[in-house]
Write a protein that holds these residues in place. Structure first.
Motif, PDB file in Angstrom:
ATOM      1  N   ARG A 156      79.670 -14.846  71.788  1.00  0.00           N
ATOM      2  CA  ARG A 156      78.631 -13.781  71.492  1.00  0.00           C
ATOM      3  C   ARG A 156      78.835 -12.581  72.298  1.00  0.00           C
ATOM      4  O   ARG A 156      78.397 -11.283  71.751  1.00  0.00           O
ATOM      5  CB  ARG A 156      77.336 -14.404  71.773  1.00  0.00           C
ATOM      6  CG  ARG A 156      76.870 -15.061  70.759  1.00  0.00           C
ATOM      7  CD  ARG A 156      75.268 -15.702  70.982  1.00  0.00           C
ATOM      8  NE  ARG A 156      74.600 -15.959  69.897  1.00  0.00           N
ATOM      9  CZ  ARG A 156      73.935 -17.330  69.753  1.00  0.00           C
ATOM     10  NH1 ARG A 156      73.818 -17.796  70.990  1.00  0.00           N
ATOM     11  NH2 ARG A 156      73.346 -17.753  68.391  1.00  0.00           N
TER      12      ARG A 156
ATOM     13  N   LEU B 234      76.355 -14.833  64.947  1.00  0.00           N
ATOM     14  CA  LEU B 234      76.882 -13.703  65.719  1.00  0.00           C
ATOM     15  C   LEU B 234      76.502 -12.414  65.194  1.00  0.00           C
ATOM     16  O   LEU B 234      76.179 -12.185  63.872  1.00  0.00           O
ATOM     17  CB  LEU B 234      78.383 -13.600  65.713  1.00  0.00           C
ATOM     18  CG  LEU B 234      79.137 -15.003  66.139  1.00  0.00           C
ATOM     19  CD1 LEU B 234      80.448 -14.742  66.242  1.00  0.00           C
ATOM     20  CD2 LEU B 234      78.708 -15.311  67.600  1.00  0.00           C
ATOM     21  N   LYS B 235      76.248 -11.489  65.973  1.00  0.00           N
ATOM     22  CA  LYS B 235      75.853 -10.091  65.513  1.00  0.00           C
ATOM     23  C   LYS B 235      77.278  -9.382  65.304  1.00  0.00           C
ATOM     24  O   LYS B 235      77.259  -8.285  64.546  1.00  0.00           O
ATOM     25  CB  LYS B 235      75.095  -9.278  66.639  1.00  0.00           C
ATOM     26  CG  LYS B 235      73.799  -9.786  66.931  1.00  0.00           C
ATOM     27  CD  LYS B 235      73.051  -8.781  68.037  1.00  0.00           C
ATOM     28  CE  LYS B 235      71.748  -9.279  68.117  1.00  0.00           C
ATOM     29  NZ  LYS B 235      71.028  -8.557  69.387  1.00  0.00           N
ATOM     30  N   ALA B 236      78.221  -9.838  65.906  1.00  0.00           N
ATOM     31  CA  ALA B 236      79.522  -9.023  65.949  1.00  0.00           C
ATOM     32  C   ALA B 236      80.268  -9.502  64.363  1.00  0.00           C
ATOM     33  O   ALA B 236      79.833 -10.222  64.000  1.00  0.00           O
ATOM     34  CB  ALA B 236      80.739  -9.453  66.950  1.00  0.00           C
TER      35      ALA B 236
ATOM     36  N   GLY C 161      78.569 -10.325  57.306  1.00  0.00           N
ATOM     37  CA  GLY C 161      79.620  -9.667  58.343  1.00  0.00           C
ATOM     38  C   GLY C 161      80.533 -10.229  58.204  1.00  0.00           C
ATOM     39  O   GLY C 161      81.545 -10.310  59.238  1.00  0.00           O
TER      40      GLY C 161
END
Length: 252
Positions: free
Chosen positions: A174, A197-199, A230
């Protein structure tokens, strides 16, 4: 020679139009017969040309690498068979070979130039590999991003068949700015990561799997149809493309 200097010399009558044309073209590529080596790609895209070794003779790889090393101080060739490396090593005694990734690197840049760039040095790319059989593609992604100047952390054998292995590493993953997820079989790993995940996640389908995996097509279609946001997808076994794209994102 800078194009502005060539134009000034042409205007002052110090060179002919033909000489000016040749001087300008030399800024963009070097014609060595077997290839026209792109000398302007670093300026245009932020990364110099990389040699695709598969299908090329060792002699051709050596000729291209000599141009790149002379111009940039470094060269990288992907998909290079072990046998071809022996010949390349004869021309470049300092060449290094990654058996798993099948990548050859020659790096004569100053130590400062080998380190991650200013924008990328505080962030890193996480390369998450589903199974041990997927490692060659994961290593190709990792080695590519490192050569281009990104910090990379490889998380191996984190496939969904033993989800606890992935969860044990999740806190570290993360922290990455971008994640490369490498998987064969049914290709489920990127969807799982995309939901956690944000990535951004770059999915790499591999040709690993039994008959109905169709050489990676099953994993490719699964990743393309991911319900997680994403997730973007590169071609089957294209660790280089994933590593390159991850580096670009990491450098922003």
């Amino acid at each position: 020679m800078k194009i502005s200097a060539v134009l000034k010399m042409l205007k002052e009558g110090k060179i002919t139009e033909r000489e000016a044309e040749k001087a300008v073209s030399e800024n963009f590529y070097a014609d060595i017969g077997c290839a026209k080596v792109d000398l302007d790609r670093l300026r245009r895209t932020g990364a110099e040309e990389v040699i695709f070794g598969e299908g090329k003779t060792p002699e051709q790889i050596i000729k291209i690498a000599k141009v790149l090393v002379e111009k940039f101080g470094a060269a990288m060739a992907t998909r290079v068979p072990k046998g071809a490396f022996e010949a390349i090593k004869g021309a470049f005694p300092d060449a290094l070979y990654s058996d798993a990734a099948r990548i050859v690197t020659i790096d004569r840049r100053a130590p400062k130039a080998r380190k991650p760039g200013r924008r990328a040095k505080k962030t890193f790319i996480a390369v998450v590999c589903a199974g041990t059989a997927d490692l060659p593609v994961a290593q190709e992604a990792a080695e590519t991003a490192r050569f281009l100047g990104s910090s990379v952390r490889l998380f191996a054998d984190c496939g969904v068949a033993g989800l606890h292995r992935l969860l044990d590493n999740l806190d570290q993953i993360r922290k990455a700015k971008v994640v490369v997820a490498v998987a064969g079989m049914e290709g489920a790993l990127p969807s799982v990561l995309g939901g956690l995940l944000k990535a951004p996640v770059i999915a790499v389908p591999t040709s690993v799997g039994y008959g109905a995996s169709f050489g990676g097509i099953t994993a490719l279609l699964s990743m393309l149809n991911s319900c997680a946001n994403g997730v973007s997808v590169v071609n089957i076994d294209n660790g280089f493309g994933a590593g390159y794209n991850a580096h670009i994102i990491n450098s922003i």
